[in-house]
Design a protein around this motif. Structure first.
Motif, mmCIF file in Angstrom:
data_model
loop_
_atom_site.group_PDB
_atom_site.id
_atom_site.type_symbol
_atom_site.label_atom_id
_atom_site.label_comp_id
_atom_site.label_asym_id
_atom_site.label_seq_id
_atom_site.Cartn_x
_atom_site.Cartn_y
_atom_site.Cartn_z
ATOM 1 N N GLU A 18 0.521 -0.735 -0.304
ATOM 2 C CA GLU A 18 -0.141 -0.183 -0.005
ATOM 3 C C GLU A 18 1.053 1.158 -0.077
ATOM 4 N N GLU A 19 2.054 0.882 0.832
ATOM 5 C CA GLU A 19 2.870 2.361 0.553
ATOM 6 C C GLU A 19 3.219 2.343 -0.573
ATOM 7 N N ILE A 20 3.897 1.662 -0.998
ATOM 8 C CA ILE A 20 4.652 1.771 -2.411
ATOM 9 C C ILE A 20 3.614 2.017 -3.331
ATOM 10 N N ALA A 21 2.512 1.360 -3.381
ATOM 11 C CA ALA A 21 1.239 2.312 -4.586
ATOM 12 C C ALA A 21 0.853 3.202 -4.230
ATOM 13 N N GLU A 22 1.201 4.231 -2.723
ATOM 14 C CA GLU A 22 0.634 6.006 -3.425
ATOM 15 C C GLU A 22 1.765 6.567 -4.154
ATOM 16 N N GLY A 23 3.177 6.315 -4.315
ATOM 17 C CA GLY A 23 3.625 6.528 -5.838
ATOM 18 C C GLY A 23 4.311 7.639 -4.483
ATOM 19 N N ILE A 24 5.075 8.383 -5.667
ATOM 20 C CA ILE A 24 5.623 9.454 -5.068
ATOM 21 C C ILE A 24 6.375 10.265 -5.945
ATOM 22 N N TYR A 25 5.885 11.372 -6.219
ATOM 23 C CA TYR A 25 5.456 12.641 -6.835
ATOM 24 C C TYR A 25 7.448 12.979 -7.656
ATOM 25 N N ALA A 26 8.032 13.550 -8.552
ATOM 26 C CA ALA A 26 8.890 13.704 -8.556
ATOM 27 C C ALA A 26 8.883 14.276 -10.607
ATOM 28 N N ASN A 27 9.729 15.558 -10.631
ATOM 29 C CA ASN A 27 9.682 16.403 -11.197
ATOM 30 C C ASN A 27 10.511 16.295 -11.707
ATOM 31 N N LEU A 28 11.712 15.676 -12.345
ATOM 32 C CA LEU A 28 13.111 15.651 -12.282
ATOM 33 C C LEU A 28 13.630 14.696 -12.463
ATOM 34 N N ALA A 29 14.415 14.056 -13.503
ATOM 35 C CA ALA A 29 14.890 12.472 -12.921
ATOM 36 C C ALA A 29 16.796 13.286 -13.324
ATOM 37 N N MET A 30 17.778 12.951 -12.632
ATOM 38 C CA MET A 30 18.632 12.985 -13.555
ATOM 39 C C MET A 30 20.136 11.293 -13.671
ATOM 40 N N ILE A 31 20.431 11.231 -14.500
ATOM 41 C CA ILE A 31 20.712 9.339 -14.924
ATOM 42 C C ILE A 31 22.137 9.922 -15.132
ATOM 43 N N PHE A 42 15.374 9.952 -9.218
ATOM 44 C CA PHE A 42 13.809 11.196 -9.051
ATOM 45 C C PHE A 42 13.750 12.162 -8.024
ATOM 46 N N ILE A 43 13.240 13.228 -8.828
ATOM 47 C CA ILE A 43 13.888 14.653 -7.132
ATOM 48 C C ILE A 43 12.516 14.983 -7.606
ATOM 49 N N PHE A 100 24.811 18.699 -9.381
ATOM 50 C CA PHE A 100 24.479 18.179 -8.206
ATOM 51 C C PHE A 100 25.940 17.243 -8.704
ATOM 52 N N GLY A 101 27.458 17.755 -9.298
ATOM 53 C CA GLY A 101 27.897 16.814 -9.167
ATOM 54 C C GLY A 101 27.737 15.336 -10.133
ATOM 55 N N GLY A 102 29.118 14.796 -11.166
ATOM 56 C CA GLY A 102 29.244 14.145 -11.778
ATOM 57 C C GLY A 102 28.919 13.703 -13.149
ATOM 58 N N PRO A 103 29.386 12.468 -13.895
ATOM 59 C CA PRO A 103 28.206 12.945 -15.069
ATOM 60 C C PRO A 103 26.224 12.652 -15.258
ATOM 61 N N VAL A 104 25.987 13.614 -15.878
ATOM 62 C CA VAL A 104 24.660 13.260 -15.915
ATOM 63 C C VAL A 104 23.763 13.970 -16.743
ATOM 64 N N GLY A 105 22.515 12.755 -17.206
ATOM 65 C CA GLY A 105 21.466 13.552 -18.059
ATOM 66 C C GLY A 105 20.124 13.926 -17.157
ATOM 67 N N GLN A 106 19.270 14.562 -18.028
ATOM 68 C CA GLN A 106 18.355 14.927 -17.556
ATOM 69 C C GLN A 106 16.985 14.419 -18.653
ATOM 70 N N ALA A 107 16.141 14.036 -17.279
ATOM 71 C CA ALA A 107 14.667 14.103 -18.544
ATOM 72 C C ALA A 107 13.932 14.357 -17.814
#
Length: 107
Positions: A18-31, A42-43, A100-107
């Motif tokens: 049930e806890e995981i099913a609620e989900g978590i809102y994120a509006n930025l992803a860094m890879i 997921f940020i 944020f440091g490190g090699p990243v991409g964005q989505a």
């Protein structure tokens, strides 16, 4: 009894708490990635707040990352067939000063 007898169709029995099913809102992803894994952070960024929090981190093998990419392409295609095209973001996202440091991409 072996796994095939328990699950003859080859389906995977997935448990969703049930806890995981609620989900978590994120509006930025860094890879980020190394030679052996992809790291997806997921940020959640809030307007006017200079600090963003990583709400979830998923670590994948390169093979699973590629499967995820293909699954997203397929699902986006199905979504657009059902509901119409998704607009491309027209605002240029800027990372906070210092990054944020490190090699990243964005989505």
């Amino acid at each position: 009894m072996n796994a095939e007898q328990q699950n003859p169709e080859g389906a995977i029995d997935v448990e969703l708490s049930e806890e995981i099913a609620e989900g978590i809102y994120a509006n930025l992803a860094m890879i980020a990635h190394s030679n052996s894994e992809f790291i997806l952070d997921f940020i959640r960024m809030m307007p006017g707040v200079p600090k963003a929090k990583v709400k979830s981190r998923i670590i994948l093998t390169p093979e699973h990352a590629k499967r995820l990419l293909e699954a997203l392409r397929e699902n986006i295609s199905r979504y657009e067939e059902a509901f119409g095209g998704i607009n491309e973001p027209n605002d240029a996202f800027r990372f906070p000063a210092g990054g944020f440091g490190g090699p990243v991409g964005q989505a």
